[in-house]
Write a protein that holds these residues in place. Structure first.
Motif, PDB file in Angstrom:
ATOM      1  N   THR A 248      36.407  10.273   4.603  1.00  0.00           N
ATOM      2  CA  THR A 248      36.470   9.708   5.949  1.00  0.00           C
ATOM      3  C   THR A 248      35.372  10.328   6.808  1.00  0.00           C
ATOM      4  O   THR A 248      35.069  11.520   6.692  1.00  0.00           O
ATOM      5  N   ARG A 249      34.769   9.493   7.629  1.00  0.00           N
ATOM      6  CA  ARG A 249      33.697   9.895   8.543  1.00  0.00           C
ATOM      7  C   ARG A 249      34.045   9.393   9.938  1.00  0.00           C
ATOM      8  O   ARG A 249      34.490   8.258  10.103  1.00  0.00           O
TER       9      ARG A 249
ATOM     10  N   VAL B 267      36.328   6.241   9.402  1.00  0.00           N
ATOM     11  CA  VAL B 267      36.010   5.182   8.447  1.00  0.00           C
ATOM     12  C   VAL B 267      35.744   5.797   7.077  1.00  0.00           C
ATOM     13  O   VAL B 267      35.448   6.984   6.959  1.00  0.00           O
ATOM     14  N   VAL B 268      35.827   4.963   6.043  1.00  0.00           N
ATOM     15  CA  VAL B 268      35.659   5.426   4.662  1.00  0.00           C
ATOM     16  C   VAL B 268      34.230   5.142   4.206  1.00  0.00           C
ATOM     17  O   VAL B 268      33.694   4.058   4.448  1.00  0.00           O
TER      18      VAL B 268
ATOM     19  N   VAL C  32      27.859   7.214  11.999  1.00  0.00           N
ATOM     20  CA  VAL C  32      28.996   8.053  11.631  1.00  0.00           C
ATOM     21  C   VAL C  32      28.534   9.494  11.460  1.00  0.00           C
ATOM     22  O   VAL C  32      27.364   9.757  11.172  1.00  0.00           O
ATOM     23  N   LYS C  33      29.456  10.408  11.624  1.00  0.00           N
ATOM     24  CA  LYS C  33      29.151  11.831  11.511  1.00  0.00           C
ATOM     25  C   LYS C  33      28.973  12.216  10.040  1.00  0.00           C
ATOM     26  O   LYS C  33      29.850  11.954   9.219  1.00  0.00           O
ATOM     27  N   ASP C  34      27.832  12.811   9.737  1.00  0.00           N
ATOM     28  CA  ASP C  34      27.534  13.328   8.394  1.00  0.00           C
ATOM     29  C   ASP C  34      27.676  12.282   7.296  1.00  0.00           C
ATOM     30  O   ASP C  34      28.139  12.578   6.202  1.00  0.00           O
TER      31      ASP C  34
ATOM     32  N   CYS D 141      30.251  -1.470  -0.300  1.00  0.00           N
ATOM     33  CA  CYS D 141      29.639  -0.306   0.335  1.00  0.00           C
ATOM     34  C   CYS D 141      28.270  -0.677   0.893  1.00  0.00           C
ATOM     35  O   CYS D 141      27.408  -1.174   0.176  1.00  0.00           O
ATOM     36  N   ILE D 142      28.097  -0.417   2.195  1.00  0.00           N
ATOM     37  CA  ILE D 142      26.891  -0.786   2.921  1.00  0.00           C
ATOM     38  C   ILE D 142      26.241   0.480   3.483  1.00  0.00           C
ATOM     39  O   ILE D 142      26.932   1.327   4.046  1.00  0.00           O
ATOM     40  N   GLY D 143      24.926   0.580   3.335  1.00  0.00           N
ATOM     41  CA  GLY D 143      24.201   1.722   3.912  1.00  0.00           C
ATOM     42  C   GLY D 143      24.045   1.549   5.404  1.00  0.00           C
ATOM     43  O   GLY D 143      23.861   0.448   5.907  1.00  0.00           O
ATOM     44  N   LEU D 144      24.131   2.659   6.127  1.00  0.00           N
ATOM     45  CA  LEU D 144      23.971   2.612   7.590  1.00  0.00           C
ATOM     46  C   LEU D 144      22.560   2.960   7.991  1.00  0.00           C
ATOM     47  O   LEU D 144      21.862   3.678   7.350  1.00  0.00           O
TER      48      LEU D 144
END
Length: 146
Positions: A54-55, A47-48, A131-133, A143-146
């Protein structure tokens, strides 16, 4: 001739989300190969994020929430009300948006969109993503924070 039958018991569990756990309820996630509906996203997909990197998706958990965030212009996007938005002017939370519900969202193509956020009481399921890193994801151009 004998036949063997194997029976599998599957238990579905719906977990209620923790505070500050962002859920994507409805929307298309930006991936390496284009936009993908959240319900079709799989562990391992790329994902972007906010910086156009990409993550790899490490986990996807289906949870429930009782408050949602809707948008006037970006009507395909619905997220949990406690989500963190990365706007043109910095991070915004539902607490900030209770005072002023207008946001300027900068999309990956650098287009700036003026939108209005509406927070509503609505019980529904959504997806928490790890997501990784990374700590953000692009969903329907926002853009949304996880």
């Amino acid at each position: 001739m004998t036949s063997q039958c194997k029976t599998a018991i599957v238990t579905a569990v719906m977990i209620v989300k923790e505070d500050n756990e962002m859920l994507i309820i409805k929307g298309n996630v930006e991936t390496r190969i284009g936009q993908w509906p959240i319900e079709n996203l799989k562990v391992g997909d790329l994902v972007v994020d906010q910086r156009h990197r990409t993550r790899q998706v490490l986990s996807i958990t289906e949870l429930e929430t009782e408050r949602v965030m809707n948008f006037s212009r970006n009507t395909n996007l619905k997220i949990s009300a406690d989500a963190l938005l990365y706007t043109l002017y910095g991070e915004r939370t539902s607490g900030d948006l209770a005072k002023d519900n207008m946001v300027y969202m900068q999309q990956p193509n650098a287009r700036i969109v003026k939108d209005y956020v509406h927070i509503a009481e609505e019980k529904c399921k959504g997806y928490a993503i790890t997501v990784k890193d990374g700590s953000s994801i692009v969903v329907d151009g926002y853009c949304i924070g996880l």
